[in-house]
Write an enzyme that holds these catalytic residues in place. Structure first.
Site, PDB file in Angstrom:
ATOM      1  N   ARG A 166     -10.614 -62.581 -24.869  1.00 30.21           N
ATOM      2  CA  ARG A 166     -10.116 -61.215 -24.606  1.00 30.21           C
ATOM      3  C   ARG A 166      -8.901 -61.265 -23.696  1.00 30.21           C
ATOM      4  NH1 ARG A 166     -14.946 -58.817 -21.852  1.00 30.21           N
ATOM      5  NH2 ARG A 166     -13.570 -57.068 -21.443  1.00 30.21           N
ATOM      6  N   HIS A 189     -22.735 -55.261  -7.969  1.00 29.15           N
ATOM      7  CA  HIS A 189     -21.594 -55.745  -8.752  1.00 29.15           C
ATOM      8  C   HIS A 189     -20.433 -54.767  -8.703  1.00 29.15           C
ATOM      9  CE1 HIS A 189     -19.596 -58.050 -11.905  1.00 29.15           C
ATOM     10  NE2 HIS A 189     -19.101 -56.875 -12.254  1.00 29.15           N
ATOM     11  N   LYS A 244     -24.315 -60.755 -18.031  1.00 26.15           N
ATOM     12  CA  LYS A 244     -24.454 -61.686 -16.907  1.00 26.15           C
ATOM     13  C   LYS A 244     -25.481 -61.167 -15.901  1.00 26.15           C
ATOM     14  CE  LYS A 244     -20.016 -61.640 -16.628  1.00 26.15           C
ATOM     15  NZ  LYS A 244     -18.580 -61.758 -16.615  1.00 26.15           N
TER      16      LYS A 244
END
Ligand code: URA
Length: 434
Positions: free
Chosen positions: A168, A82, A187
């Site tokens: 956000r 990621h 996630k």
């Protein structure tokens, strides 16, 4: 539980209990707390922070707000990679098929681009016909059969994060370490892999502006992952200039295919040399970095990595001929060359500004729902620190119209300068703990 008490507690720098955090996430996901109250809590967290325990509770509650993907029917150690995002960041496009070609099952769930950062899903969709909408069963059986599948985040995965991230985004509360860490890691936990390699970027083209904040974010995410019993490692990479040469969806896929053929740009290759060994060691295919890097090089040189990429494209209904014939990619019709108006050293002052050029061209998103043009983009002919002569081509802009191309050129020129002195070279990458 009265939600006003929770807001007031965080406003007054108090510590939220696990029960309060779970209650907040459960009720917000169920639509029982209005956005205006949650906005107030997010701002209190942004200003006053959360400690590690609160951040872990928040992550866990967000991960459990939806389904947890069960990848146990896929043999082997599933490794996810990621990146916290950047400009021209095509690392996942390259690293995933190379790692898969080394025998590591890659079940990748990716996101779309937003703001100045690009997204792997958008990039892959520039391959004609390719779909990232697979059912869970199709996804898993493709990983079992071909070693690599890539899909979009399902609606049921960490739904609390989806709601919070959107809020956000419009309340000035994105850039908070506990909120970013819990958003990403919820996630990752829900996506079911066994090991995660994090690439945390810092610089003018990243959420984290300096190395210290990037290290702190990486450290917290690793700690959350470890508490969730995931094998974790992290690499800090510089995002003070775009990575590689291409910025834009189809152009970045072409650059990634070239890397899979062994022709990676110097900085891309440098990142690969750190990320891939982390993935290969985490996947149990090598003992040390040297052995892992040799495996990665062999996967590229033998053509296996490119073959895995082709198989993924075919399995996801795309046209695998794109790997040999780049004219099959959408490419915008207007090309504008930007030339140096003096001699000197090119200096990138604002990497996000260069990322904004893609937005101006319609290739980057302003809102999550926006359709984007996959054919537009930029090819950087000169990189930060390169010596240029007056009249040299610095950049090629691929645009839908001359007007867009000129607007992108103006933004690019405001983001770079040409100076007599060579700009300082940033330290491109390092492992955390190195
Ligand atoms: N990416 C995410 O998924 N969440 C964040 O908060 C920031 C980047």
């Amino acid at each position: 539980m009265n939600f006003i008490n929770i807001i007031e507690k965080k406003r007054d720098k108090g510590k939220l209990s696990g029960e309060e955090i779970r209650d907040f996430i459960k009720r917000y996901t169920a639509g029982e707390i209005p956005d205006y109250q949650v906005s107030a809590l997010l701002m209190a967290i942004y200003l006053n922070g959360c400690d590690e325990e609160e951040t872990f509770e928040l992550t866990k509650a967000m991960a459990l707000s939806g389904d947890i993907l069960d990848l146990s029917s896929i043999p082997g150690i599933k490794v996810d990679k990621h990146s916290t995002g950047g400009v021209g960041d095509k690392v996942t496009l390259i690293a995933a098929p190379v790692a898969a070609a080394c025998g590591i099952p890659i079940a990748k769930m990716s996101g779309r681009g937003l703001g100045f950062t690009g997204g792997t899903l958008d990039k892959l969709e520039s391959i004609p016909g390719l779909t990232v909408s697979l059912t869970e069963e199709e996804f898993k059986s493709q990983v079992r059969d071909t070693g690599y599948a890539l899909i979009g985040q399902t609606r049921d995965l960490a739904p609390a994060d989806k709601l919070l991230y959107a809020l956000r985004d419009v309340t000035g509360t994105v850039g908070s370490i506990p909120l970013i860490a819990s958003s990403i890691m919820s996630k990752k936990v829900a996506a079911g892999s066994d090991a995660i390699v994090l690439e945390v970027t810092y610089g003018t083209g990243a959420f984290m502006r300096d190395e210290e904040s990037a290290c702190e974010l990486a450290r917290i995410m690793m700690e959350i992952g470890r508490q969730a019993e995931l094998k974790m490692s992290a690499v800090i990479t510089d995002m003070n200039e775009p990575l590689g040469h291409a910025i834009g969806n189809s152009l970045e896929v072409i650059e990634a295919i070239e890397a899979l053929k062994g022709n990676a740009a110097e900085d891309v290759a440098e990142v690969m040399e750190v990320i891939l060994p982390e993935m290969i060691i985490a996947g149990g295919k090598a003992e040390d970095k040297k052995e892992a890097w040799e495996l990665a090089l062999d996967a590229v040189e033998s053509g296996r990595a490119l073959e895995v990429f082709r198989r993924m494209i075919k399995a996801q209904h795309g046209d695998p001929r794109v790997t040999d014939d780049y004219s099959l990619f959408p490419k915008a019709g207007t090309v504008l060359k930007v030339r140096a108006d003096r001699s000197g050293y090119l200096s990138v002052k604002d990497c996000a500004g260069i990322g904004e050029c893609l937005k101006i061209l319609g290739g980057g998103r302003v809102t999550k729902e926006q359709e984007i043009d996959l054919s537009v983009g930029l090819e950087m002919r000169k990189k930060n620190g390169e010596r240029v002569s007056e009249g040299d081509c610095l950049l090629e802009i691929y645009a839908g119209s001359g007007k867009d191309a000129e607007a992108a050129r103006d933004k690019y020129l405001a983001s770079v300068s040409i100076n007599d002195n060579k700009p300082e070279k940033h330290r491109l990458i390092y492992r955390l703990n190195d």
